[in-house]
Design a protein around this motif. Structure first.
Motif, PDB file in Angstrom:
ATOM      1  N   SER A  61      46.548  42.429  46.773  1.00  0.00           N
ATOM      2  CA  SER A  61      46.577  41.661  45.519  1.00  0.00           C
ATOM      3  C   SER A  61      47.990  41.199  45.190  1.00  0.00           C
ATOM      4  O   SER A  61      48.184  40.080  44.693  1.00  0.00           O
TER       5      SER A  61
ATOM      6  N   PRO B  86      49.390  40.145  39.719  1.00  0.00           N
ATOM      7  CA  PRO B  86      48.252  40.863  40.299  1.00  0.00           C
ATOM      8  C   PRO B  86      47.087  40.979  39.309  1.00  0.00           C
ATOM      9  O   PRO B  86      45.919  40.969  39.708  1.00  0.00           O
ATOM     10  N   ARG B  87      47.389  41.075  38.019  1.00  0.00           N
ATOM     11  CA  ARG B  87      46.323  41.136  37.001  1.00  0.00           C
ATOM     12  C   ARG B  87      45.501  39.844  37.013  1.00  0.00           C
ATOM     13  O   ARG B  87      44.280  39.874  36.881  1.00  0.00           O
TER      14      ARG B  87
ATOM     15  N   SER C 204      43.070  39.963  39.782  1.00  0.00           N
ATOM     16  CA  SER C 204      41.901  40.756  39.384  1.00  0.00           C
ATOM     17  C   SER C 204      40.965  39.944  38.498  1.00  0.00           C
ATOM     18  O   SER C 204      39.738  40.030  38.620  1.00  0.00           O
ATOM     19  N   ARG C 205      41.531  39.149  37.613  1.00  0.00           N
ATOM     20  CA  ARG C 205      40.705  38.291  36.747  1.00  0.00           C
ATOM     21  C   ARG C 205      39.965  37.240  37.564  1.00  0.00           C
ATOM     22  O   ARG C 205      38.812  36.908  37.258  1.00  0.00           O
TER      23      ARG C 205
ATOM     24  N   VAL D  56      38.944  37.599  40.591  1.00  0.00           N
ATOM     25  CA  VAL D  56      37.848  38.322  41.241  1.00  0.00           C
ATOM     26  C   VAL D  56      36.708  38.520  40.244  1.00  0.00           C
ATOM     27  O   VAL D  56      35.542  38.254  40.551  1.00  0.00           O
ATOM     28  N   ALA D  57      37.032  38.953  39.036  1.00  0.00           N
ATOM     29  CA  ALA D  57      36.008  39.190  38.009  1.00  0.00           C
ATOM     30  C   ALA D  57      35.260  37.912  37.650  1.00  0.00           C
ATOM     31  O   ALA D  57      34.069  37.950  37.325  1.00  0.00           O
TER      32      ALA D  57
ATOM     33  N   LYS E 150      37.392  46.312  49.854  1.00  0.00           N
ATOM     34  CA  LYS E 150      37.869  47.080  48.702  1.00  0.00           C
ATOM     35  C   LYS E 150      38.093  48.505  49.160  1.00  0.00           C
ATOM     36  O   LYS E 150      37.256  49.075  49.848  1.00  0.00           O
TER      37      LYS E 150
ATOM     38  N   ARG F 151      39.229  52.763  41.570  1.00  0.00           N
ATOM     39  CA  ARG F 151      40.409  51.896  41.480  1.00  0.00           C
ATOM     40  C   ARG F 151      40.897  51.448  42.844  1.00  0.00           C
ATOM     41  O   ARG F 151      42.075  51.155  43.028  1.00  0.00           O
TER      42      ARG F 151
ATOM     43  N   PHE G 233      41.938  45.856  46.330  1.00  0.00           N
ATOM     44  CA  PHE G 233      41.269  44.726  46.959  1.00  0.00           C
ATOM     45  C   PHE G 233      42.129  44.223  48.108  1.00  0.00           C
ATOM     46  O   PHE G 233      43.348  44.199  48.013  1.00  0.00           O
TER      47      PHE G 233
END
Length: 70
Positions: A9, A20-21, A24-25, A27-28, A37, A42, A45
């Protein structure tokens, strides 16, 4: 047999110019799909480098179109 290069990530964030956040967003939001994964809740990815290159090109193309339209 071709090998697949996987990226973390943090590496993806560096390529895309985000955090990196934000990765993650993405991906969501089903914009980005991890190739793997890590174990656990936790788990990290891992992403296919080719997928990331394609996403970067798409984002760059959209950005250029916006600049031309302005």
């Amino acid at each position: 047999m071709p090998t697949t290069t996987l990226m973390s990530s943090s590496e993806v964030a560096r390529v895309l110019g985000c955090t990196p956040r934000t990765v993650s967003r993405l991906v969501a939001a089903d914009v980005l799909t991890p190739a793997a994964k890590g174990p656990g809740l936790r788990g990290a990815f891992l992403f296919n480098a080719g997928d990331i290159a394609r996403l970067k090109r798409e984002r760059d193309d959209r950005s250029k179109r916006r600049e031309v339209a302005s």
